[in-house]
Design a protein around this motif. Structure first.
Motif, PDB file in Angstrom:
ATOM      1  N   PRO A 138     -36.667  -5.925  11.617  1.00  0.00           N
ATOM      2  CA  PRO A 138     -36.914  -4.481  11.611  1.00  0.00           C
ATOM      3  C   PRO A 138     -37.955  -4.102  12.653  1.00  0.00           C
ATOM      4  O   PRO A 138     -38.971  -4.778  12.826  1.00  0.00           O
ATOM      5  CB  PRO A 138     -37.440  -4.228  10.190  1.00  0.00           C
ATOM      6  N   GLU A 139     -37.694  -3.015  13.364  1.00  0.00           N
ATOM      7  CA  GLU A 139     -38.583  -2.593  14.441  1.00  0.00           C
ATOM      8  C   GLU A 139     -38.605  -1.078  14.506  1.00  0.00           C
ATOM      9  O   GLU A 139     -37.570  -0.424  14.368  1.00  0.00           O
ATOM     10  CB  GLU A 139     -38.115  -3.182  15.779  1.00  0.00           C
ATOM     11  N   GLU A 140     -39.775  -0.539  14.712  1.00  0.00           N
ATOM     12  CA  GLU A 140     -39.918   0.904  14.894  1.00  0.00           C
ATOM     13  C   GLU A 140     -40.195   1.184  16.370  1.00  0.00           C
ATOM     14  O   GLU A 140     -41.119   0.626  16.945  1.00  0.00           O
ATOM     15  CB  GLU A 140     -41.053   1.438  14.024  1.00  0.00           C
ATOM     16  N   ARG A 141     -39.363   2.037  16.964  1.00  0.00           N
ATOM     17  CA  ARG A 141     -39.531   2.401  18.367  1.00  0.00           C
ATOM     18  C   ARG A 141     -39.244   3.892  18.494  1.00  0.00           C
ATOM     19  O   ARG A 141     -38.187   4.364  18.062  1.00  0.00           O
ATOM     20  CB  ARG A 141     -38.593   1.591  19.253  1.00  0.00           C
ATOM     21  N   GLU A 142     -40.173   4.594  19.055  1.00  0.00           N
ATOM     22  CA  GLU A 142     -40.085   6.056  19.117  1.00  0.00           C
ATOM     23  C   GLU A 142     -38.795   6.502  19.803  1.00  0.00           C
ATOM     24  O   GLU A 142     -38.420   5.992  20.859  1.00  0.00           O
ATOM     25  CB  GLU A 142     -41.294   6.624  19.856  1.00  0.00           C
ATOM     26  N   GLY A 143     -38.102   7.429  19.159  1.00  0.00           N
ATOM     27  CA  GLY A 143     -36.890   8.009  19.725  1.00  0.00           C
ATOM     28  C   GLY A 143     -35.612   7.281  19.361  1.00  0.00           C
ATOM     29  O   GLY A 143     -34.527   7.695  19.782  1.00  0.00           O
ATOM     30  N   PHE A 144     -35.726   6.201  18.561  1.00  0.00           N
ATOM     31  CA  PHE A 144     -34.542   5.416  18.216  1.00  0.00           C
ATOM     32  C   PHE A 144     -34.404   5.240  16.706  1.00  0.00           C
ATOM     33  O   PHE A 144     -35.401   5.174  15.975  1.00  0.00           O
ATOM     34  CB  PHE A 144     -34.599   4.032  18.867  1.00  0.00           C
ATOM     35  N   PHE A 145     -33.145   5.128  16.277  1.00  0.00           N
ATOM     36  CA  PHE A 145     -32.839   4.739  14.903  1.00  0.00           C
ATOM     37  C   PHE A 145     -32.494   3.250  14.937  1.00  0.00           C
ATOM     38  O   PHE A 145     -31.606   2.828  15.676  1.00  0.00           O
ATOM     39  CB  PHE A 145     -31.661   5.548  14.345  1.00  0.00           C
ATOM     40  N   ASN A 146     -33.187   2.456  14.140  1.00  0.00           N
ATOM     41  CA  ASN A 146     -33.077   0.998  14.166  1.00  0.00           C
ATOM     42  C   ASN A 146     -32.094   0.501  13.111  1.00  0.00           C
ATOM     43  O   ASN A 146     -32.223   0.799  11.926  1.00  0.00           O
ATOM     44  CB  ASN A 146     -34.468   0.403  13.916  1.00  0.00           C
ATOM     45  N   LEU A 147     -31.086  -0.247  13.553  1.00  0.00           N
ATOM     46  CA  LEU A 147     -30.170  -0.959  12.666  1.00  0.00           C
ATOM     47  C   LEU A 147     -30.543  -2.434  12.737  1.00  0.00           C
ATOM     48  O   LEU A 147     -30.575  -3.019  13.821  1.00  0.00           O
ATOM     49  CB  LEU A 147     -28.723  -0.740  13.102  1.00  0.00           C
ATOM     50  N   CYS A 148     -30.826  -3.052  11.592  1.00  0.00           N
ATOM     51  CA  CYS A 148     -31.405  -4.391  11.608  1.00  0.00           C
ATOM     52  C   CYS A 148     -31.068  -5.144  10.315  1.00  0.00           C
ATOM     53  O   CYS A 148     -30.392  -4.628   9.430  1.00  0.00           O
ATOM     54  CB  CYS A 148     -32.924  -4.307  11.778  1.00  0.00           C
ATOM     55  N   GLY A 149     -31.572  -6.375  10.240  1.00  0.00           N
ATOM     56  CA  GLY A 149     -31.353  -7.207   9.056  1.00  0.00           C
ATOM     57  C   GLY A 149     -32.624  -7.942   8.693  1.00  0.00           C
ATOM     58  O   GLY A 149     -33.679  -7.357   8.545  1.00  0.00           O
TER      59      GLY A 149
END
Length: 210
Positions: A138-149
């Protein structure tokens, strides 16, 4: 029964297997399949039934038949550890699967990249497409929606009396969706949702928002 949601005007079907189908991209997303884990456990004496080896492949075949994706993207931890005899089963599955296959590298993906290259599987650290960021952790990056596992999310439900139930889930926050582990015998980790989080549990071959 799948459950459909929209994120940034894109449509996603949450499947009871733990996969997500991204309709506009015709892309099937799976995370934490951990192929080879059953063989790994059996090698060291764990009493895991041999037929469990084939269940992941049967489920993946069913997903391909249902959604007919142009691309299949594994969000990390595709193979549990080093090579074992299950790699041959994976090679056979890739050979009969018409979709393009991409692997976002996870912490368990320690097999040499040349093995994936030989199967024409593209291996990436992450993938950025429009407003979406695909990663393993999981990662938070401004301007993006993160799909992760990676997390293998689950929630604990409590009923009347002392009834308690732990269920795998798709765990959605404002800017992130954590997929449940797809693979058998992977375990899960209970998360505590905040007020604005959205939880989609998997129960009896259904995806249910709670």
């Amino acid at each position: 029964m799948s459950h459909k949601i929209q994120v940034h005007k894109q449509s996603f079907s949450l499947d009871p297997t733990g996969a997500i189908f991204w309709e506009e991209k015709s892309c099937l997303l799976l995370s934490d399949v951990h192929l080879g884990k059953v063989s790994h456990f059996r090698k060291y004496g764990a009493a895991v039934p041999k037929h469990a080896i084939h269940k992941n492949y049967l489920l993946m075949d069913k997903l391909v038949e249902t959604y007919q994706p142009f691309e299949i993207c594994f969000l990390g931890d595709l193979f549990h550890s080093s090579l074992n005899r299950e790699w041959v089963l994976f090679e056979n599955w890739v050979a009969r699967t018409p979709a393009k296959i991409t692997l976002i590298t996870g912490n368990h993906d320690i097999i040499g990249p040349e093995k994936f290259e030989s199967l024409e599987i593209e291996q990436l650290e992450e993938c950025v497409t429009e407003e979406f960021l695909l990663t393993h952790h999981p990662e938070e990056r401004e301007g993006f929606f993160n799909l992760c596992g990676h997390i293998h999310p689950a929630v604990r439900l409590q009923g009347f009396g002392r009834q308690r139930l732990k269920l795998p889930c798709f765990f959605k926050t404002e800017n992130q969706m954590i997929l449940p582990a797809f693979g058998e015998f992977t375990g899960n980790h209970v998360l505590k949702p905040k007020e604005l989080d959205e939880i989609f549990v998997i129960a009896e071959q259904q995806v249910i928002q709670i």
